[in-house]
Scaffold this motif. Sequence first.
Motif, short mmCIF file in Angstrom:
data_model
loop_
_atom_site.label_atom_id
_atom_site.label_comp_id
_atom_site.label_asym_id
_atom_site.label_seq_id
_atom_site.Cartn_x
_atom_site.Cartn_y
_atom_site.Cartn_z
N LEU A 162 0.82 -1.19 0.00
CA LEU A 162 0.00 0.00 0.00
C LEU A 162 0.86 1.25 0.00
O LEU A 162 0.64 2.17 -0.79
N THR A 163 1.86 1.28 0.89
CA THR A 163 2.71 2.47 0.94
C THR A 163 3.47 2.63 -0.37
O THR A 163 3.62 3.74 -0.87
N VAL A 169 1.88 6.61 -6.78
CA VAL A 169 0.82 7.44 -7.38
C VAL A 169 1.08 8.91 -7.08
O VAL A 169 0.97 9.78 -7.94
N LEU A 170 1.46 9.19 -5.83
CA LEU A 170 1.74 10.57 -5.44
C LEU A 170 2.88 11.14 -6.27
O LEU A 170 2.79 12.25 -6.81
N ALA A 171 3.95 10.36 -6.41
CA ALA A 171 5.09 10.84 -7.17
C ALA A 171 4.74 11.03 -8.64
O ALA A 171 5.15 12.01 -9.27
N TYR B 46 -9.76 9.98 -7.94
CA TYR B 46 -8.96 9.33 -8.99
C TYR B 46 -7.68 8.75 -8.39
O TYR B 46 -7.30 7.62 -8.71
N GLY B 47 -7.06 9.53 -7.52
CA GLY B 47 -5.84 9.05 -6.87
C GLY B 47 -6.09 7.79 -6.08
O GLY B 47 -5.35 6.81 -6.19
N LEU B 48 -7.17 7.81 -5.28
CA LEU B 48 -7.48 6.62 -4.48
C LEU B 48 -7.78 5.42 -5.39
O LEU B 48 -7.39 4.29 -5.10
N LEU B 49 -8.47 5.69 -6.49
CA LEU B 49 -8.78 4.62 -7.44
C LEU B 49 -7.50 4.01 -7.99
O LEU B 49 -7.34 2.79 -8.05
N MET B 50 -6.54 4.88 -8.36
CA MET B 50 -5.28 4.39 -8.92
C MET B 50 -4.52 3.56 -7.88
O MET B 50 -3.93 2.54 -8.21
N VAL B 51 -4.56 4.01 -6.63
CA VAL B 51 -3.89 3.25 -5.58
C VAL B 51 -4.56 1.89 -5.42
O VAL B 51 -3.90 0.86 -5.35
N GLY B 52 -5.90 1.91 -5.39
CA GLY B 52 -6.65 0.66 -5.22
C GLY B 52 -6.41 -0.32 -6.35
O GLY B 52 -6.12 -1.50 -6.12
N ILE B 53 -6.51 0.18 -7.57
CA ILE B 53 -6.30 -0.69 -8.73
C ILE B 53 -4.88 -1.24 -8.72
O ILE B 53 -4.65 -2.43 -8.93
N LEU B 55 -3.00 -1.70 -6.23
CA LEU B 55 -2.85 -2.67 -5.15
C LEU B 55 -3.40 -4.03 -5.57
O LEU B 55 -2.82 -5.07 -5.30
N ILE B 56 -4.56 -4.01 -6.24
CA ILE B 56 -5.18 -5.26 -6.68
C ILE B 56 -4.32 -5.93 -7.75
O ILE B 56 -4.13 -7.15 -7.75
N LEU B 57 -3.79 -5.12 -8.65
CA LEU B 57 -3.01 -5.68 -9.76
C LEU B 57 -1.52 -5.74 -9.48
O LEU B 57 -0.74 -5.95 -10.39
N PHE B 58 -1.14 -5.57 -8.21
CA PHE B 58 0.28 -5.53 -7.85
C PHE B 58 0.94 -6.84 -8.29
O PHE B 58 0.56 -7.91 -7.83
N PRO B 59 1.92 -6.73 -9.18
CA PRO B 59 2.52 -7.98 -9.67
C PRO B 59 3.35 -8.65 -8.57
O PRO B 59 4.16 -8.00 -7.93
#
Lengths: 259, 89
Positions: A162-163, A169-171, B46-53, B55-59
């Motif tokens: 998560l971090t 994303v922030l960067a 949008y930012g939260l969505l990008m983080v969420g997506i 995270l789900i698709l984290f290889p």
Amino acid sequence: MAKLEEIETEEHQKAIIISKRKRTKKKYSIIIPTYNERLNIALVIYLVFKHLQDIDFEVVIVDDGSPDGTQDIIKQLQNVYGDDLILLRARPKKLGLGTAYYHGLKHASGDFIIIMDADLSHHPKYLPNFIRKQMETGASIVTGTRYVRNGGVHGWNLVRKLTSRGANVLAQTLLWPGVSDLTGSFRLYERTAFEDVVSSCVSKGYVFQMEMIVRASRKGYHIEAVPITFVDRVYGSSKLGGSEIVEYLKGLFYLLFTT
Amino acid sequence: MKHILKIMALVVVVAGLWISLLQTSVVPRSYTWLLPVYLIISLGCYGLLMVGIGLILFPTCPQEAVLLQKDIVEAKEFLTSRGVDVGSD
């Protein structure tokens, strides 16, 4: 008379071919900073030599006075592989990552500089991929990215992921860097590009890696990426501390205003 | 050009658009005043969505850990045979 001319021409032709071969055969200097990596460095060196069979390279190890005997191990490795291929250029104490690379650079003789970690999170089997990518595209910088499909990470829990994702994303939003993995430290640089960018970087730690790639991007260097897998360190203690988030944010805003 | 200047320029353009919308009243005033708030909230979402997506698709690569262990065994064998001390800290 005729025979002499023939011989001279033949010698001349040979000389041209040899000098062409010398010019096209590139040398790669792999700079590895170490601190307390007694076991890992031996394993990494073995794997580097295993995977770079037909490449002209050297390994420059910058050890910051490790108390666990890392330098003794390196000397043993020099006995096995040769001290012309493994260069130990130690420093008296922990003086930081950025300066470690700069120190390594001064002792490196390659046309290309590869930086990687000593803790086996960067697997030397990807080295040929970096080299091939650079040769195919003529890029000045090839960076390893963990965040694409053929790449990946192992050994990270949900919070860590998560971090990492949040930071990324922030960067991306703030800096528009054009590179998917900003904090990665598995990279290949053309020597001239490395010298140019490293002299303008002042950050410490992993923010240094970010600064390097962002500055390179701003200067217009051709940057390519190869997927790499990252297995979180097997032996030893991770040097990731507690105030990392604060440092990261400070670094981000520093880059926002100065690049 | 420094990156922050690019961002400032973008902000100025968006602000300009917003002010001109206020002036010309193409869109009802009450909506126009709130547009910046909507924009910021959308950006946040949008930012939260990008983080969420992400995270789900984290290889991930669990097989790499197995391969790495094999490599470690191979390396240790070779190195011990050549007199390199491979004891851990």
